[in-house]
Design an enzyme around this catalytic site. Structure first.
Site, PDB file in Angstrom:
ATOM      1  N   GLU A  69       0.794  -1.225   0.000  1.00 43.33           N
ATOM      2  CA  GLU A  69       0.000   0.000   0.000  1.00 43.33           C
ATOM      3  C   GLU A  69       0.830   1.280   0.000  1.00 43.33           C
ATOM      4  O   GLU A  69       0.786   2.070   0.954  1.00 43.33           O
ATOM      5  CB  GLU A  69      -0.951   0.025   1.203  1.00 43.33           C
ATOM      6  CG  GLU A  69      -1.922  -1.134   1.228  1.00 43.33           C
ATOM      7  CD  GLU A  69      -3.010  -0.981   2.289  1.00 43.33           C
ATOM      8  OE1 GLU A  69      -2.936  -0.035   3.093  1.00 43.33           O
ATOM      9  OE2 GLU A  69      -3.942  -1.798   2.305  1.00 43.33           O
ATOM     10  N   GLU A  80      -5.277  -8.664   1.124  1.00 45.45           N
ATOM     11  CA  GLU A  80      -5.893  -8.339   2.415  1.00 45.45           C
ATOM     12  C   GLU A  80      -7.379  -8.125   2.213  1.00 45.45           C
ATOM     13  O   GLU A  80      -7.792  -7.447   1.274  1.00 45.45           O
ATOM     14  CB  GLU A  80      -5.337  -7.047   3.039  1.00 45.45           C
ATOM     15  CG  GLU A  80      -3.961  -7.158   3.610  1.00 45.45           C
ATOM     16  CD  GLU A  80      -3.474  -5.842   4.237  1.00 45.45           C
ATOM     17  OE1 GLU A  80      -4.304  -5.033   4.688  1.00 45.45           O
ATOM     18  OE2 GLU A  80      -2.249  -5.650   4.252  1.00 45.45           O
TER      19      GLU A  80
HETATM   20  C1  GBH Z   1      -4.488  -1.983   5.570  1.00 48.02           C
HETATM   21  O1  GBH Z   1      -4.588  -0.627   5.357  1.00 48.02           O
HETATM   22  C2  GBH Z   1      -3.118  -2.242   6.065  1.00 48.02           C
HETATM   23  O2  GBH Z   1      -2.307  -2.832   5.065  1.00 48.02           O
HETATM   24  C3  GBH Z   1      -3.079  -3.045   7.330  1.00 48.02           C
HETATM   25  O3  GBH Z   1      -1.803  -2.958   7.888  1.00 48.02           O
HETATM   26  C4  GBH Z   1      -4.162  -2.550   8.254  1.00 48.02           C
HETATM   27  O4  GBH Z   1      -4.068  -3.122   9.527  1.00 48.02           O
HETATM   28  C5  GBH Z   1      -5.470  -2.889   7.621  1.00 48.02           C
HETATM   29  O5  GBH Z   1      -5.558  -2.361   6.334  1.00 48.02           O
HETATM   30  C6  GBH Z   1      -6.664  -2.400   8.406  1.00 48.02           C
HETATM   31  O6  GBH Z   1      -6.687  -1.010   8.490  1.00 48.02           O
HETATM   32  O7  GBH Z   1      -9.245   7.574   3.587  1.00 48.02           O
HETATM   33  O8  GBH Z   1     -11.622   7.748   4.054  1.00 48.02           O
HETATM   34  O9  GBH Z   1     -10.914   6.932   1.913  1.00 48.02           O
HETATM   35  C7  GBH Z   1      -5.819  -0.189   4.892  1.00 48.02           C
HETATM   36  C8  GBH Z   1      -5.836   1.310   4.966  1.00 48.02           C
HETATM   37  C9  GBH Z   1      -8.156   1.748   4.892  1.00 48.02           C
HETATM   38  C10 GBH Z   1      -6.578   3.244   3.899  1.00 48.02           C
HETATM   39  C11 GBH Z   1      -9.275   2.460   4.187  1.00 48.02           C
HETATM   40  C12 GBH Z   1      -7.666   3.903   3.181  1.00 48.02           C
HETATM   41  C13 GBH Z   1      -9.965   4.444   3.167  1.00 48.02           C
HETATM   42  C14 GBH Z   1     -10.652   5.414   4.023  1.00 48.02           C
HETATM   43  N1  GBH Z   1      -6.913   1.868   4.204  1.00 48.02           N
HETATM   44  N2  GBH Z   1      -8.901   3.803   3.919  1.00 48.02           N
HETATM   45  S1  GBH Z   1     -10.606   7.041   3.331  1.00 48.02           S
END
Ligand code: GBH
Length: 485
Positions: A172, A378
């Site tokens: 990511e 994931e």
């Molecule tokens: C993953 O990140 C990670 O790889 C992992 O380490 C983590 O524990 C897991 O997910 C759970 O969080 O900014 O309002 O559009 C995911 C991170 C989550 C980032 C959703 C973007 C969108 C919300 N992403 N987020 S927004």
């Protein structure tokens, strides 16, 4: 028809990989052992106000010391694969120079145990834990960090190349660049939109340089991948203004990575939209050739879709006074794009549960990159699990979430999308970044006081599903007709 009934009858293709995923800083703890030095996440979590409740990864799930027990859990689940990440500051403490043997030994022991258990190790080189010394030298906005990453990839490949069949460069990069340097919600907590764009490019470059190094060192059979948290972006309406908002978020969430990696260019509209922030001169001749080196698999992390609309008219500026703006993870979209909460039920993160977004995303990728194998690297959800007096941990909402998302993966596969595997996030309750230990994504409950692990209902459900759908022993490994060398 309910999803539960559907999924219990689904069969995935022979050779389909079933895994769970974790990340070093979220589970390992032992942050001062093996000669490890601080990463940006140690510094960030140690800074008051950055992580909820002041939580840190100092101990986390103590996986560094309990690894054999955790591999035994994986064996109990019956997974075919396990996706983990290597802590950069554990194997190369300052981000420069030789590797530390003790650090490498841990991953050697982990991978040995996995292989003994018949579980395929899937190794991620970078899941956000940049050595602090490299951040002090400028971090990802600095070009040299890409070269340092390729050197680190070389060290790990030299040590583990004989035993790890699948490698991921970055997890990511959107989060590293835009949460790390744009909104500041993640380490290192900087809020500089131009730096975030430079970071995105240098992450892409680091990926490409690392792919080059890995191809030289690893056996031909090794699969190389990149993991992106691609957004399934929807507009509130089909109006021209809302479609423009979708275009802008598509560019910053998806195309800023997909275009250079698969088509060797950056999106022209993105470069124009961000021209007031940067002239993009950090993209040098030859960079795109490095970034677009062929990979074997694209990993996709999916949690929920993104819904956007054109922003209401931006506030009228008072001449001579800047309009105050919250730091944003979306450089150049301030005052132009609004994020909508989405509809329907939500997880404990507040993220909407929407499996249709996953089908849309997979179909779209298959349309655009028809020959590229995909993996769900994931998918999962945080919920408020509850323990009954016997100690059993119940998580029916997580099971429902997983059911619906696996049905989505199956639907995509049935319609011809080449999905090779599914990794559930996460094996263990862990350090959920800015949310610390307040959010639990595990299918195995961790009591952080005693470090006792308890399988949740979802873990038993997943084990049964894998047992049912597991490829026959000796099923042929997936072929890679797309590979151009
Ligand atoms: C993953 O990140 C990670 O790889 C992992 O380490 C983590 O524990 C897991 O997910 C759970 O969080 O900014 O309002 O559009 C995911 C991170 C989550 C980032 C959703 C973007 C969108 C919300 N992403 N987020 S927004």
């Amino acid at each position: 028809v309910d999803d539960q009934a559907i999924v219990s009858t689904l069969r995935f293709p022979p050779g389909f990989r079933w895994g769970t995923a974790t990340a070093a800083y979220q589970i390992e703890g032992a942050t001062r052992e093996d000669g490890r030095t601080p990463s940006i996440w140690d510094t960030f979590s140690g800074t008051p106000g950055r992580v909820l409740n002041g939580d840190t990864g100092d101990i986390a799930a103590d996986h560094r010391n309990r690894m054999p027990e955790d591999v035994a859990l994986l064996r109990e689940l019956g997974v075919t694969d396990y996706r983990f990440s290597v802590s950069w500051p554990r194997v190369q403490p300052t981000g420069r120079g030789p590797a530390v043997q003790r650090g490498l030994d841990f991953y050697r022991q982990l991978t040995d145990r996995l292989l003994e258990a018949g579980i395929r190790p899937v190794l991620t080189l970078y899941h956000w834990d940049l050595p602090q010394e490299l951040e002090d030298a400028g971090g990802w906005p600095e070009r040299d960090t890409a070269a340092r990453f390729a050197d680190y990839a070389t060290l790990v490949a030299e040590a583990l190349g004989d035993r790890v069949p699948m490698w991921t460069t970055l997890n990511e990069p959107w989060c590293s660049a835009f949460l790390g340097y744009g909104s500041g919600e993640h380490a290192p907590g900087r809020t500089d939109p131009a730096a975030a764009l430079r970071a995105a490019h240098h992450l892409n470059l680091g990926h490409g340089l690392a792919v080059g190094a890995l191809r030289d060192l690893l056996p031909d059979s090794a699969d190389l991948s990149l993991v992106l948290n691609l957004a399934a972006v929807r507009g509130r309406s089909d109006s021209a203004a809302d479609r423009d908002a979708v275009r802008r978020i598509e560019a910053l969430a998806n195309r800023i990575f997909l275009d250079p990696v698969f088509h060797a260019h950056y999106p022209r509209d993105l470069m124009e939209d961000t021209a007031a922030l940067t002239d993009w001169s950090f993209v040098r001749d030859g960079d795109l050739a490095q970034i677009s080196r062929p990979i074997d698999v694209l990993g996709i992390n999916y949690y929920s879709p993104t819904v956007v609309a054109a922003a209401a008219a931006s506030p009228v500026a008072v001449p001579g006074r800047p309009v105050p703006q919250a730091p944003s993870a979306w450089p150049g979209t301030e005052g132009l794009v609004r994020f909508l909460p989405g509809e329907g039920p939500r997880t404990a993160m507040g993220w909407p549960v929407d499996a249709e977004g996953l089908v849309e995303l997979l179909r779209r990728l298959h349309r655009e990159l028809p020959r590229l194998p995909l993996m769900i690297t994931e998918n999962g959800a945080a919920y408020h699990d509850y323990a009954d007096p016997s100690g059993a941990v119940h998580d029916p909402e997580r099971i429902a979430y997983l059911e619906s998302h696996l049905a989505a993966v199956h639907e995509a596969v049935r319609s011809g999308v080449d999905v090779r595997g599914y990794f559930l996030w996460s094996l263990l309750d862990n350090f959920e970044w800015a949310y610390g230990y307040s959010k639990r994504f595990g299918i195995v409950h961790v009591d952080f006081a005693s470090q006792r692990r308890t399988l949740k209902d979802s873990a038993r459900w997943y084990a049964a599903l894998i047992a049912d759908n597991r490829a026959a022993p000796g099923a042929p490994a997936p072929r890679h007709p797309h590979r151009r060398r």
